[in-house]
Write a protein that holds these residues in place. Structure first.
Motif, short mmCIF file in Angstrom:
data_model
loop_
_atom_site.label_atom_id
_atom_site.label_comp_id
_atom_site.label_asym_id
_atom_site.label_seq_id
_atom_site.Cartn_x
_atom_site.Cartn_y
_atom_site.Cartn_z
N TYR A 90 1.73 -4.05 7.58
CA TYR A 90 2.84 -3.09 7.61
C TYR A 90 4.02 -3.56 6.75
O TYR A 90 4.94 -2.79 6.47
CB TYR A 90 3.29 -2.83 9.04
CG TYR A 90 3.79 -4.05 9.80
CD1 TYR A 90 5.11 -4.49 9.66
CD2 TYR A 90 2.96 -4.74 10.67
CE1 TYR A 90 5.57 -5.58 10.36
CE2 TYR A 90 3.42 -5.84 11.38
CZ TYR A 90 4.72 -6.26 11.21
OH TYR A 90 5.17 -7.36 11.90
N VAL B 203 2.11 4.16 1.46
CA VAL B 203 2.27 4.86 2.74
C VAL B 203 3.67 5.45 2.77
O VAL B 203 4.53 5.12 1.95
CB VAL B 203 2.07 3.91 3.94
CG1 VAL B 203 0.63 3.42 4.00
CG2 VAL B 203 3.04 2.72 3.85
N GLU B 204 3.91 6.33 3.71
CA GLU B 204 5.23 6.95 3.84
C GLU B 204 6.28 5.89 4.14
O GLU B 204 6.07 5.00 4.97
CB GLU B 204 5.22 8.00 4.95
CG GLU B 204 4.47 9.27 4.60
CD GLU B 204 5.11 10.03 3.45
OE1 GLU B 204 6.35 10.20 3.47
OE2 GLU B 204 4.37 10.43 2.53
N LYS C 75 0.83 -1.20 0.00
CA LYS C 75 0.00 0.00 0.00
C LYS C 75 0.87 1.25 0.00
O LYS C 75 2.03 1.22 0.43
CB LYS C 75 -0.95 0.00 1.20
CG LYS C 75 -0.28 -0.20 2.54
CD LYS C 75 -1.31 -0.35 3.65
CE LYS C 75 -0.65 -0.61 5.00
NZ LYS C 75 -1.67 -0.75 6.07
#
Length: 559
Positions: A536, A80-81, A78
């Protein structure tokens, strides 16, 4: 991949896991405590491990993320930073030709030497001098402005280089590597890195990493990681059943009932890597065999019953795949509308397959197999012994392709033999998976597996364009994409259209299905695992540096 597994000396390997795990478990409280903090992995290795911790080698056994670190960690699932590792911050100039990076000032190599920006520059310079190490196609020029700052300049806008430079190039120590005569092939038997783990012990049937007490992020809660060699998927499932493996990525019987069948364990299924029949496709680069004919590749494509393969080989965990190799779910908005088929057909089209062959001059013989110029259409598929899911897939496809007059014969090899044949293009067909890059964007899959820059003539090592596609239109589209800010989707799509339609037309990798990558893990022994609600990191034990992110998150239960 669905699994990286192998088979050799089945009985011996099966006994070896019991002995290896038992060897770490004594009767004392200290040994029981040590075992509670030891994560036992099965990555699919069977047969003897061969020492190779070189993070740039296609046959390495470990190192990226655990021992050698990238500057940042990018989540490929995904958008995300990125999470800082050796880097602290980065930024682009206005036209995308200059990447400024700030690195940590508190990291040390495991031999005690300080990590500095000069190590970053050395690593980047080294891979530009060694083509087979440069799997990202990096073309920048790096300069250290001081101990904690690096500037990377490019001749033209290079936005898409960012995640590759920052997330997929693993930093090595200049003071040691400058003396390595052949860094592309040196096995690096005694690795020195900045990462959270150190090499503890190496044996051919297992090796162990230990927590780095001097790690800048703090010593990991997982104190040891033991990598086992077993005999394949069945041995992995048996070890899981006996509680002798804490994490493996691969199929087990009745995958949907893991918690019932393996008390204390949980499973997670993630659709990411695209299973394919790799072909040494390019006769101009020295590939030989009927698979160099695009008509044969496409006949195989239309002859596969993917629904049946999914049911018999993958327990229904796989999903549709696009012939343009953008992920159907993650990259839904980027799948080209110009493709002849947005997803590969789940049912076979025998008439279309045979029509393609006959149009290319093949005629069916009395045995039902097509032939041309007196040569029957017979191909060998290399598969790693012990990859039971892939072996079943190949066997199933073999039966299916008989209906279209193509004979394919599985050839089971050790992982080392299979990997060498893949790299050198010494195969006709080979089953593997096209994998993702450092960030959630199909550009990286294209630049790795389809770019002329990452291939080589048959006999020489390609990394990782194993299918040996070499196409000027695709290369030009990749070059154009590098110059465009990834946020400008409208400007990017025409180039993505070119890439996807060229891949569909040439088809060096015959798409099978998007693998539902299955992992089983010991939730009773460790906490902190990725879940569907908190992905994550991509949860595959063999995926690097993703696995290191998971190692850092895990904690022994109760701590």
């Amino acid at each position: 991949m669905f699994l990286k597994a192998q088979r050799s000396r089945v009985a011996a390997a099966g006994l070896a896991v019991v002995a290896l795990v038992a060897a770490g478990c004594g009767s004392s409280n200290s040994s029981r405590s040590a075992d509670a903090e030891t994560l036992v992995l099965y990555t699919g290795q069977s047969g003897d491990y061969q020492v190779n911790f070189n993070p740039f080698s296609p046959t390495l056994i470990d190192g990226p993320g655990t021992i050698f670190e990238p500057l940042f960690f990018f989540n490929v699932i995904k958008d995300v930073e990125p999470r800082p590792r050796l880097g602290k911050a980065f930024s682009w100039n206005a036209d995308g030709t200059e990447l400024s990076i700030e690195v940590r000032d508190d990291a040390k190599w495991s031999d005690g030497q300080k990590f500095t920006a000069k190590d970053v520059v050395f690593t980047l310079d080294m891979i530009t001098k060694n083509k087979t190490m440069n799997s990202t196609g990096y073309k920048g020029k790096a300069t250290a402005t001081d101990d904690t700052h690096v500037v990377v300049k490019f001749d033209e806008p290079a936005y898409m280089e960012g995640p590759q430079v920052l997330g997929k190039i693993f930093m090595v120590p200049e003071h040691l590597w400058k003396d390595i005569a052949t860094p592309a092939t040196d096995p690096v038997k005694s690795p020195v890195g900045t990462g959270p783990f150190l090499l503890d012990e190496f044996k051919p049937q297992a090796f162990t990493l230990k927590a780095n007490p001097g790690y800048y992020g703090g010593e990991p809660a997982v104190k040891k990681i033991r990598y086992l060699s077993l005999s394949g998927n069945q041995a992995g499932a048996d070890a899981l059943k006996a509680g002798q493996v804490d994490w493996q990525t691969g199929p087990v019987p009745d995958i949907k009932n893991v918690e019932k069948n393996y008390p204390g364990y949980k499973a997670i299924i993630t659709p990411m890597n695209q299973a394919a029949l790799f072909t040494c496709s390019n006769a101009e680069l020295g590939c030989t065999g009927a698979q160099t004919d695009p008509a044969v590749r496409k006949a195989i494509y239309y002859g596969i019953n993917r629904g049946q393969v999914n049911a018999l080989a993958f327990e229904g965990t796989a999903s549709e795949v696009s012939p343009g190799y953008a992920l159907v779910r993650r990259d839904k908005g980027l799948v080209s509308g110009k493709l002849k088929e947005k997803t590969a057909p789940m049912s076979p089209d025998v008439a279309k397959a045979t029509g393609l062959l006959e149009g290319a001059g093949y005629a069916k013989g009395g045995d039902g197999i097509y032939a041309k110029d007196g040569k029957p259409l017979e191909l060998t598929v290399k598969v790693v012994a012990g990859w039971t899911d892939y072996i079943t897939a190949v066997d199933t496809m073999g039966q299916q392709l008989q209906q279209v007059g193509i004979k394919i014969t599985p050839q089971q090899l050790s992982w080392n033999e299979w990997s060498d044949a893949r790299g050198r293009g010494q195969y006709e067909l080979l089953i593997d998976a096209v994998q993702q890059g450092p960030a959630p964007d199909p550009f990286y899959t294209y630049s790795y597996f389809f770019s002329s820059a990452t291939t080589a003539p048959a006999g020489e090592i390609a990394n990782p364009n194993f299918g040996r596609m070499k196409d000027s239109a695709l290369d030009e589209a990749l070059a154009s994409l590098k110059k465009i800010d990834p946020k400008d989707t409208a400007a990017r799509q025409p180039h993505l259209d070119v890439i996807q339609t060229r891949i569909e037309e040439v088809m060096p990798y015959i798409p099978i299905l998007t693998g539902g990558t299955t992992s089983e893990y010991n939730a009773k022994k460790f906490t902190g695992w990725p879940t569907e609600d908190d992905l994550y990191a991509f949860p595959a034990v063999w995926s690097r540096p993703e696995n290191s992110e998971i190692f850092l998150k895990l904690k022994p239960a109760g701590k």
